[in-house]
Design an enzyme around this catalytic site. Structure first.
Site, PDB file in Angstrom:
ATOM      1  N   SER A   1       0.853  -1.189   0.000  1.00 45.64           N
ATOM      2  CA  SER A   1       0.000   0.000   0.000  1.00 45.64           C
ATOM      3  C   SER A   1       0.882   1.231   0.000  1.00 45.64           C
ATOM      4  O   SER A   1       2.040   1.185   0.450  1.00 45.64           O
ATOM      5  CB  SER A   1      -0.888   0.003   1.257  1.00 45.64           C
TER       6      SER A   1
ATOM      7  N   TYR B   1      -2.693  -0.498  10.151  1.00 43.12           N
ATOM      8  CA  TYR B   1      -2.651  -0.850   8.729  1.00 43.12           C
ATOM      9  C   TYR B   1      -1.299  -0.478   8.123  1.00 43.12           C
ATOM     10  O   TYR B   1      -0.702  -1.275   7.380  1.00 43.12           O
ATOM     11  CB  TYR B   1      -3.781  -0.136   7.995  1.00 43.12           C
TER      12      TYR B   1
END
Length: 256
Positions: free
Chosen positions: A140, A153
């Site tokens: 990501s 995350y």
């Protein structure tokens, strides 16, 4: 010369029941791969499989929790020949450090970090038998830049990035390439659910706001990530390993 064909390849895609994983499974099957979908939600995986088969592709499903190493090893051994592994299974969490509970931290770690580790650990012996292959991890932009309220995350995707570099280095001599892609926001069912849950009555406004957080002015489509994944897992990308590919609509470099 037929570019980006996966004829005769066996590709494992985790999280293939929805979103990016589903798109990757469908694109790989369309390009000739036999796709093995590893997914916790068996019903969602079967829906992907049915779509693939309706278009003449080949696929099968293994209901599996990627955070459970014994389950993962059993699934990979049942699959047998593996040329490509795409680690796409993952979960998200919204919160900064002080409002991330230990339970949520461990939950994100178990799927995003341990799950990626488990799948690579179980797949590499099978890839080795093929004389080499490709691993692609879905990281990501949160692994490279600070994102508000994404503490757990970001931790997990940072680990995915650095595991990618380590595996790429350690398995060079065995002809196993390992790369990752780092998407910005992608329009998946998760995004729609997140907006509906947290901004009831403001769905259109929030979707537009989140879309325009990318300089290009929109979210990515899952299939756009899938096409990049296809290139990196194809023979045409045989010189690429140990690399992270942002697919972010300019977020990292242009968002200033």
């Amino acid at each position: 010369m037929e570019l980006f064909q996966l004829n005769g390849k066996h590709a494992v895609v985790t999280g293939g029941g929805s979103g990016i994983g589903q798109a990757i499974a469908q694109v790989f099957a369309a390009q000739g791969a036999t796709v093995h979908i590893i997914e916790l939600n068996a019903a969602a995986a079967m829906a992907t499989l049915e779509t693939i088969e309706q278009k003449g592709g080949k696929a099968d499903v293994y209901a599996c929790n990627v955070s459970d190493q014994a389950e993962v090893i059993k699934a990979m051994q049942a699959i047998g020949s593996i040329d490509i592994l795409v680690n796409c299974a993952g979960i998200a969490h919204v919160g900064k450090l002080e409002n991330t509970s230990e339970f949520d931290f461990d939950r994100v770690y178990s799927v995003n970090v341990k799950g990626t580790y488990n799948c690579m650990l179980a797949a590499i012996p099978q890839i080795r038998k093929q004389g080499g292959g490709v691993i692609l991890n879905i990281a990501s932009i949160a692994s490279s830049v600070g994102i508000t309220d994404r503490f757990a995350y970001s931790m997990s995707k940072g680990a995915v990035l650095t595991m990618t570099l380590s595996v790429a280095r350690d398995y060079l001599s065995e002809h196993i390439r390992c790369n990752c892609v780092s998407p910005a926001r992608v329009h998946t069912p998760f995004v729609d659910g997140f907006i509906a849950k947290n901004y009831p009555g403001q769905e259109t406004e929030m979707f537009d706001k989140l879309s325009h957080s990318q300089p290009i002015g929109r979210m990515a489509k899952p299939e756009e990530v899938a096409w990049l994944a296809l290139y990196l897992c194809s023979d045409q990308a045989s010189f690429i390993t140990g690399a992270d590919y942002p697919i972010d609509g300019g977020f990292i470099r242009l968002n200033n």
